[in-house]
Write a protein that holds these residues in place. Structure first.
Motif, mmCIF file in Angstrom:
data_model
loop_
_atom_site.group_PDB
_atom_site.id
_atom_site.type_symbol
_atom_site.label_atom_id
_atom_site.label_comp_id
_atom_site.label_asym_id
_atom_site.label_seq_id
_atom_site.Cartn_x
_atom_site.Cartn_y
_atom_site.Cartn_z
ATOM 1 N N GLY A 166 -3.655 8.912 -2.908
ATOM 2 C CA GLY A 166 -4.836 8.754 -2.081
ATOM 3 C C GLY A 166 -4.809 7.434 -1.352
ATOM 4 O O GLY A 166 -4.107 6.510 -1.762
ATOM 5 N N SER A 167 -5.566 7.366 -0.250
ATOM 6 C CA SER A 167 -5.669 6.102 0.475
ATOM 7 C C SER A 167 -6.983 6.048 1.238
ATOM 8 O O SER A 167 -7.582 7.076 1.571
ATOM 9 C CB SER A 167 -4.480 5.897 1.421
ATOM 10 O OG SER A 167 -4.471 6.874 2.439
ATOM 11 N N ASN A 180 3.751 7.206 -7.110
ATOM 12 C CA ASN A 180 3.537 8.062 -5.940
ATOM 13 C C ASN A 180 2.111 7.899 -5.412
ATOM 14 O O ASN A 180 1.155 7.888 -6.194
ATOM 15 C CB ASN A 180 3.769 9.533 -6.303
ATOM 16 C CG ASN A 180 5.184 9.789 -6.748
ATOM 17 O OD1 ASN A 180 6.133 9.419 -6.067
ATOM 18 N ND2 ASN A 180 5.335 10.415 -7.895
ATOM 19 N N ILE A 181 1.982 7.805 -4.109
ATOM 20 C CA ILE A 181 0.655 7.691 -3.508
ATOM 21 C C ILE A 181 -0.073 9.025 -3.655
ATOM 22 O O ILE A 181 0.453 10.078 -3.311
ATOM 23 C CB ILE A 181 0.743 7.293 -2.024
ATOM 24 C CG1 ILE A 181 1.372 5.901 -1.885
ATOM 25 C CG2 ILE A 181 -0.649 7.318 -1.370
ATOM 26 C CD1 ILE A 181 1.612 5.459 -0.456
ATOM 27 N N ILE A 214 -6.697 -1.604 3.910
ATOM 28 C CA ILE A 214 -6.067 -0.351 3.487
ATOM 29 C C ILE A 214 -5.783 -0.491 1.998
ATOM 30 O O ILE A 214 -5.196 -1.482 1.561
ATOM 31 C CB ILE A 214 -4.734 -0.071 4.219
ATOM 32 C CG1 ILE A 214 -4.941 0.020 5.729
ATOM 33 C CG2 ILE A 214 -4.093 1.212 3.686
ATOM 34 C CD1 ILE A 214 -3.645 0.167 6.519
ATOM 35 N N THR A 230 -2.097 5.148 -6.680
ATOM 36 C CA THR A 230 -0.792 5.699 -7.055
ATOM 37 C C THR A 230 -0.838 6.230 -8.486
ATOM 38 O O THR A 230 -1.590 5.747 -9.322
ATOM 39 C CB THR A 230 0.320 4.637 -6.942
ATOM 40 O OG1 THR A 230 -0.002 3.528 -7.773
ATOM 41 C CG2 THR A 230 0.494 4.167 -5.507
ATOM 42 N N LYS A 254 -4.455 1.893 -1.506
ATOM 43 C CA LYS A 254 -3.840 3.149 -1.933
ATOM 44 C C LYS A 254 -4.045 3.324 -3.424
ATOM 45 O O LYS A 254 -4.217 2.358 -4.170
ATOM 46 C CB LYS A 254 -2.347 3.161 -1.610
ATOM 47 C CG LYS A 254 -1.550 2.121 -2.377
ATOM 48 C CD LYS A 254 -0.091 2.142 -1.999
ATOM 49 C CE LYS A 254 0.659 1.028 -2.758
ATOM 50 N NZ LYS A 254 2.071 0.990 -2.427
ATOM 51 N N LEU A 311 -11.301 4.592 -4.878
ATOM 52 C CA LEU A 311 -10.930 4.005 -3.589
ATOM 53 C C LEU A 311 -12.171 3.547 -2.816
ATOM 54 O O LEU A 311 -12.181 2.461 -2.229
ATOM 55 C CB LEU A 311 -10.122 5.001 -2.759
ATOM 56 C CG LEU A 311 -8.683 5.214 -3.213
ATOM 57 C CD1 LEU A 311 -8.081 6.440 -2.544
ATOM 58 C CD2 LEU A 311 -7.831 3.985 -2.908
ATOM 59 N N LYS A 361 -8.904 3.556 4.402
ATOM 60 C CA LYS A 361 -8.654 2.585 5.473
ATOM 61 C C LYS A 361 -9.967 2.312 6.176
ATOM 62 O O LYS A 361 -10.824 3.185 6.279
ATOM 63 C CB LYS A 361 -7.655 3.181 6.464
ATOM 64 C CG LYS A 361 -7.360 2.349 7.677
ATOM 65 C CD LYS A 361 -6.379 3.109 8.585
ATOM 66 C CE LYS A 361 -5.983 2.336 9.800
ATOM 67 N NZ LYS A 361 -7.029 2.193 10.795
#
Length: 140
Positions: free
Chosen positions: A52-53, A49-50, A41, A45, A43, A83, A55
């Protein structure tokens, strides 16, 4: 012999599988193999602040991206690309040779993945919620 099918749990079936997989691996791969299963996983930022992510998991030389989400107001800023590249980099470091994923047919994400070099390899008709999906893959 009367066969009964019943509910089980991972602990019980894993013990059974641990004993049986060596036979299957010998039959299919010619000997012992290391599936090297690892989840990931990551992320993205901005100002803590997040935004997007991503997994997924690695198994037997293949990365599967199960989840990529970008904040609605942060799309088209390169977050998804960074990502996805991070997931590919993770895969390369642990010896993966391929990445694959699925997305909705006709979704904007198809163009996104194509720009990153992913190729459509299959269509899943009436898949999630009876919508068509497509499978993409990329050699890394």
């Amino acid at each position: 012999m009367k066969i009964k099918i019943s509910k089980s749990d991972w602990k019980e079936t894993k013990a059974f599988g641990d004993k049986q997989w060596p036979f299957a691996n010998l039959e299919h791969y010619g000997g012992k193999v290391d599936y090297n299963q690892k989840d990931f996983i990551f992320k993205a930022t901005v100002d803590g602040n997040i935004v997007g992510s991503i997994k997924g998991s690695h198994e037997a030389g293949v990365i599967y991206i199960s989840y990529l989400i970008i904040a609605h107001d942060k799309k088209r800023q390169g977050i998804g690309k960074l990502l996805t590249l991070k997931a590919e980099e993770f895969g390369k470091k642990i010896g993966a040779h391929k990445v694959y994923l699925q997305t909705g047919k006709g979704w904007e994400a198809e163009k996104f993945y194509q720009k990153l070099g992913y190729k459509k390899v299959a269509t899943l008709l009436k898949h999630h919620f009876k919508k068509d999906f497509v499978i993409y893959e990329k050699s890394i």
